[in-house]
Motif scaffolding. Structure first.
Motif, short mmCIF file in Angstrom:
data_model
loop_
_atom_site.label_atom_id
_atom_site.label_comp_id
_atom_site.label_asym_id
_atom_site.label_seq_id
_atom_site.Cartn_x
_atom_site.Cartn_y
_atom_site.Cartn_z
N GLU B 83 6.11 5.23 3.75
CA GLU B 83 5.44 4.20 4.53
C GLU B 83 6.32 2.96 4.66
N LEU B 84 6.96 2.61 3.57
CA LEU B 84 7.85 1.44 3.61
C LEU B 84 9.03 1.68 4.55
N GLU B 86 9.14 3.67 7.12
CA GLU B 86 8.69 3.62 8.50
C GLU B 86 8.51 2.17 8.96
N CYS B 87 7.94 1.36 8.06
CA CYS B 87 7.82 -0.07 8.38
C CYS B 87 9.19 -0.69 8.62
N ARG B 91 10.47 -2.37 12.05
CA ARG B 91 10.87 -3.78 12.05
C ARG B 91 12.30 -3.95 12.58
N GLN B 140 0.20 -2.47 4.03
CA GLN B 140 0.60 -3.25 5.19
C GLN B 140 2.12 -3.39 5.18
N CYS B 141 2.64 -3.42 6.41
CA CYS B 141 4.11 -3.48 6.48
C CYS B 141 4.65 -4.78 5.91
N THR B 160 14.29 -5.29 2.93
CA THR B 160 14.96 -4.03 3.26
C THR B 160 15.76 -3.52 2.07
#
Lengths: 930, 195
Positions: B83-84, B86-87, B91, B140-141, B160
């Motif tokens: 999930e991270l 993909e965020c 971004r 949440q992203c 990142t």
């Protein structure tokens, strides 16, 4: 102390009173309104004055950052004075305090109360400002780092560069970066770190350029809408989404445009166009203005096809995707590609959709592309159609280029040149060769496969033969080409001229020939070639008088025979023939059979020229070198190539190496070498020795014979008889000195030896000089008429007396002169009989050589002299002195008719006792003694 | 790649756990390389290692979980990592656009694809939902980004970096756990064969 305080209070009250009395009221209601992103601080206050002093501080350290006097008018509506200050530092970095006072020339009001805007260095967190700023390249910027309460500040880095920080407050530090360079894709990082080398916080700055787009051009593709394009300018270096350039065309957003797509469209044509490119750093506006008809950019034709294809032409058709094009006056350009050659043809017309392509070649693959444009107000060529392929039909081949070459009087070959693709008009199936002669009826026809380009001709009789050659392809047979056998002419029958190449080519010219009604043929081939030679030729019209054989068909260093024939209805006639090289080269081989032949001190070099193939140019001569260890010495340059020998003369006995090189106009070959070691000529050696020997021998014999035959004369001339002494009277009676009156021409010298050599005994020759000097000394005597008396003493001649003369010759001479007598000392008179007779009773005793040393002679001499005086008579010497001066000086007195001395007396009897002097042989010869 | 050879080489009767472990090792190398590439772009990260809280924390699991439970635990973490990631991709694409297509962007996509495969593989290993931790709350992203005391762009870079560190950490954990899981499974199978 209390008095001083009271005084100060009174003074301050006095000052306040004076200020109040100036009428300048203190500004009121000062408010601060910060704009943090813009780093500006707006001040607003109320006052009746228009001139104000402003002071801005960094609150914590009360560092003055601004101290200025400004003139600010009040807003007529609100009555407020407002002024904006742009801070070089982000206002968040630390707290700022502002105060203001009114000024009227030198009078000032009181300062307003300090108004402060708090900085972000109050909360207990780390911050860095400004955040994510976008600024132009080259600008300056101040960054600040607010350190967490628990951390100790260490440094601020701008990218990889460590910057010098200044402290703004207890927790705030700042750096100023000047002339910032463009950032990378993700911006420039500014990092603030603590003493623990741990990153506290950071920020990113994006440094780039405003848009640099240029060259807006709008055009129409469908005669209704517009497409505007422009060129991208310099890179903005801004990559993040919010910094990308946005475009608007005539105020409308141009969403399709971005960093790569630099065009924008509009549904309707407008004569004026404005493009605005904007990014956070700036805006640029581009404009364009044009009529629609001036900016027609046609789309590509579609459905291109050839509807009719022939051998020499084709018809091409196409259609348009835009209906409005059908009424447009347009020009179309066709580009034909065939065999890497291309040609362009233009056609025009309204709504052009088909053309006929003329001037094509048979059996050729063509690729056609097509593009069109508006004929009136031509803007640019439209898009090009997709390539379309056309293959034309075949046709009969063109006539062949035929020539006949005779290599003897009755044999030859007929040659023809292969047809190019353009002339064959289709793949050839073969050739047909037919042969006919005037004496034979009919034709003999032979079919040859397509790879043949010659056919042998044999002449059975003297009549000319005419050969016709035609090429065949699937479309048919070409027109036959005929040629009649030319008369064979060997080179030996002609005066072949030398032909010099010009830049690798042959430039020929000849006198016009009236019989050349069908033109001329220039033929060339390698000289000396036989059989199927690479014959080349060129047919020229009758008007031509010159021709250049290009270097493409010639090989450098190869001798060519070039002939010009005149063509007539009958056989070709040879007009002129040359031989030459298109480009001369140095011989590839040296001279052959180089040899040498020695003749005495000369050497004859001879050689043979290299073969013609290896000459690679006309041999202009030969150079002959004498090779030494390091270099070649030119000894001859033979400019006549026919001379193939050379004589090198006058060589000494040594080794020689000769190098002979043939040279053309291009230079010398490598050279052939021959060496020789010069040897003695034995015949000449013998001749050189024996001839002089023979001559000398003959001379000796002749002289011998002559002297033998004339020996009497010789004897008389050189050795006359000396008469014997005639003795009369009694020799023995008188005792005493014997006085002899010498002949006036006779001189007898006293022997004076300049140097005593006790090894030599007896008398010594008197040198000429001494003789003369003595003569000089005796002038007195010679001048007298009275001849001098020779007095002979009976004395013993010993070493001591002689030594005395040597040691004191002057004394001796004086003694002699004083007596006016010449003392004569005979070395010996060999007359034993008479002496015996004379002294038989007188106690004769032979003189004995003294054996005493040289130190004693004077004493001995005196003793002897006294003894002589006692004896008072002649005493013959008992011993013969070999080195008698008279004997040695005999030749000096030889021939003198008055010579008292006689060789008979002086020559010793026994010669073997002591070696004879070298000058005595002639004397012996003359005296007849061996 | 060595890892590719490990995973692609056909081994007879290679178990799913073994393949999953090999994939996890390969993914771990990819993530390490991805971080290197990111450090090349943002070179300050090589000198200043950002500190702070971990981004991926899981709900409390049993104190002495079984290997299967550990696999489930790791899988849950990998799912959060996915999930991270993909965020992160969303971004970066949103910020930089699709224009940048370098090695970093290419490997970033590869990691995402292989991480999806690893999640699928480990999910297949866990029969009956065995070993699963309690489901995490939806993420949440922006989670974690506000923890960084810096500007938005700078905070995104730090975030990142942390995401990539989490990927490296959890893919390494996955490879080790799956290896143990494979070893245990293999031992059990051998024992069953012996019996």
């Amino acid at each position: 102390m209390q008095g001083w305080v009271t005084l100060a209070l009174l003074l301050s009250l006095g000052v306040k009173r004076s200020l109040a009395q100036n009428g300048l009221g203190e500004p009121r209601g000062l408010t601060l309104n910060p704009d943090l992103p813009a780093q500006t601080l707006s001040l607003a206050w109320q006052s009746d004055s228009t001139l104000f002093d402003l002071e801005i501080f960094h609150t914590e350290f009360m560092n003055v950052v601004l101290n200025a006097t400004v003139e600010v008018q009040a807003d007529p509506v609100t009555g407020l004075h407002s002024w904006t200050w742009h801070s070089p530092l982000p206002l968040e970095c630390t707290s700022h305090s502002v105060r203001i006072r009114a000024r009227n020339q030198q009078s000032v009001s009181q300062w307003s109360p300090l108004q402060t805007i708090p900085g972000w260095d109050i909360p207990e967190k780390s911050y860095m400002f400004p955040e994510d700023k976008m600024i132009p390249v080259g600008s300056n910027m101040t960054f600040c780092c607010i350190v967490n309460e628990k951390e100790d500040f260490k440094e601020i880095k701008y990218g990889r560069q460590e910057m010098k920080a200044t402290r703004l407050s207890r927790r705030s530090y700042a750096i100023t970066v000047t002339n910032q360079p463009a950032s990378d894709n993700t911006g420039t990082n500014v990092i603030c770190s603590s003493q623990k080398f741990q990153m506290l916080t950071g920020t990113v700055v994006f440094v780039g350029y405003p848009p640099g787009d240029e060259g807006l051009v709008c055009e129409t593709r469908d005669l209704a809408s517009a497409e505007c394009s422009w060129k991208k300018g310099r890179d903005t270096h801004l990559r993040i989404k919010q910094s990308l350039t946005n475009y608007t065309l005539n105020g409308r957003d141009c969403l399709e445009a971005n960093e790569r797509k630099t065009w924008c469209s509009s549904k309707m044509w407008e004569e004026n166009w404005t493009l605005e490119a904007r990014n956070p750093l700036g805006t640029v506006q581009l404009t364009d203005s044009a009529q629609l008809t001036d900016r027609v950019h046609l789309l590509a034709p579609v459905n291109v096809a050839a509807v009719k294809v022939e051998a020499w032409s084709a018809t091409l058709q196409w259609s348009w995707s835009v209906a409005a094009y059908k009424k447009l006056e347009m020009v179309c350009q066709l580009r034909l590609f065939a065999h890497e050659l291309s040609s362009t043809r233009n056609y025009d017309g309204p709504g052009l959709s088909s053309v006929v392509l003329e001037g094509l070649w048979p059996d050729v693959d063509y690729t056609v592309t097509l593009r069109c444009g508006s004929k009136h107000s031509f803007w640019k060529w439209g898009d090009e159609s997709a390539p379309y392929r056309i293959h034309t039909k075949m046709d009969r081949p063109d006539a062949l280029d035929v020539w006949m070459w005779m290599d003897s009087s009755n044999t030859g070959h007929v040659f023809w040149k292969p047809l190019s693709v353009r002339k064959s008009h289709g793949a050839l199936n073969g050739y047909e060769v037919s042969q006919s002669s005037a004496e034979e009826d009919g034709r003999n026809t032979v079919s040859l496969p397509p790879g043949n380009f010659s056919y042998p001709i044999l002449l059975n009789n003297s009549s000319d033969v005419t050969v016709a050659v035609a090429a065949r392809n699937p479309a048919g047979l070409s027109q036959p080409s005929t040629v009649t056998t030319p008369a064979y002419r060997a080179d030996s029958q002609l005066s072949v001229s030398e032909l010099l190449g010009t830049n690798g080519s042959f430039v020929l010219s000849w006198e016009p020939n009236v019989s050349a009604s069908s033109g001329y043929v220039v033929e060339w081939f390698p000289t000396g070639c036989t059989g199927l030679c690479p014959i080349d030729w060129k047919k020229l019209p009758e008007s031509d008088r010159s021709f250049t054989v290009n270097s493409d068909s010639l090989v450098a260093g190869v001798r060519y025979t070039v002939s010009v024939y005149s063509l007539y209805t009958s056989a070709p006639t040879l007009l002129q023939r040359w031989q030459g090289y298109s480009q001369e080269m140095i011989p590839s081989q040296s001279v052959s059979e180089l040899s040498l032949n020695q003749t005495g001190s000369d050497v004859l070099l001879s050689w043979k020229a290299t073969e013609m193939k290896q000459q690679r140019g006309f041999i202009r001569g030969y150079t002959i070198y004498l090779a030494s260890a390091a270099h070649l010495d030119l000894i001859a340059n033979i400019t006549d190539p026919a001379v193939q020998s050379y004589r090198v003369k006058g060589l000494t006995l040594s080794s020689y190496k000769f190098v002979v090189k043939a040279y053309t106009s291009a230079g010398e070959d490598a050279g052939a070498t021959v060496a020789i070691k010069m040897e003695m000529d034995t015949d000449m050696l013998f001749v050189g020795i024996l001839v002089p020997l023979g001559i000398m021998f003959c001379c000796i014999i002749l002289f011998s014979i002559f002297f033998y035959k004339k020996r009497e004369w010789v004897k008389k001339a050189f050795y006359p008889e000396i008469p014997g002494p005639k003795v009369s009277g009694d020799w023995s009676s008188p005792r005493g000195p014997l006085d002899v009156k010498p002949s006036p021409h006779s001189l007898v010298h006293i022997v004076k030896n300049p140097e005593w050599d006790f090894t030599k005994e007896g008398l010594f020759p008197v040198p000429e000089e001494e003789e003369e000097s003595e003569n000089d000394n005796m002038e007195v005597d010679t001048d007298s008429d009275e001849p001098a008396l020779l007095r002979y003493y009976n004395q013993v001649v010993g070493d001591g007396s002689h030594s005395n003369q040597v040691s004191d010759s002057s004394a001796s001479s004086t003694a002699s002169m004083g007596s006016t007598q010449t003392e004569i000392t005979y070395a010996g008179i060999q007359s034993p009989s008479s002496s015996q007779g004379a002294y038989s009773g007188g106690g004769y005793r032979p003189q004995m050589q003294s054996v005493t040393g040289p130190a004693e002679p004077q004493i001995e001499f005196e003793a002897d002299f006294q003894d002589d005086g006692l004896n008072a008579g002649y005493k013959p010497q008992c011993s013969w002195q070999l080195d008698s001066p008279e004997a040695e000086n005999f030749s000096g007195s030889l021939g003198s008719p008055t010579s008292v001395t006689s060789s008979q007396f002086l020559i010793p009897e026994s010669s073997e006792e002591k070696p004879q002097p070298s000058n005595t042989w002639f004397h012996n010869f003359l005296s007849g003694k061996s | 790649m060595e890892g590719a050879a490990d995973s692609d080489t056909p081994v007879p009767e290679r178990s799913a756990a073994d393949r999953a472990a090999a994939l996890a090792r390969l993914l771990h190398r990819d993530c390490t390389r991805l971080l290197e590439l990111y450090k090349e772009r943002e070179d300050f990260l090589s000198q200043h290692a950002p500190g702070g809280e971990r981004l991926v924390t899981l709900a409390l699991c049993p104190e002495a979980p079984s290997t299967a439970e550990q696999v489930g635990h790791v899988r849950s973490a990998l799912r959060r990592c996915m999930e991270l990631l993909e965020c992160l991709i969303v971004r970066e694409v949103e910020e930089m656009g699709e224009e940048l297509q370098g090695e970093y962007e290419s490997l970033r996509k590869t990691v995402k694809d292989r991480l999806g495969h690893l999640l699928h593989s480990t999910g297949a290993l866990l029969e009956n939902g065995e070993g699963g931790c309690p489901p995490s709350p939806p993420m949440q992203c922006i989670q974690g980004q506000d923890e960084v005391e810096a500007s938005d762009s700078f905070a995104a870079k730090i975030w990142t970096y942390k995401v990539l560190l989490e990927l490296i950490h959890w893919t390494d954990s996955a490879s080790q756990t799956l290896h143990v899981f494979h070893t245990e499974k293999h031992g059990q199978q051998q024992q069953q064969q012996l019996l």
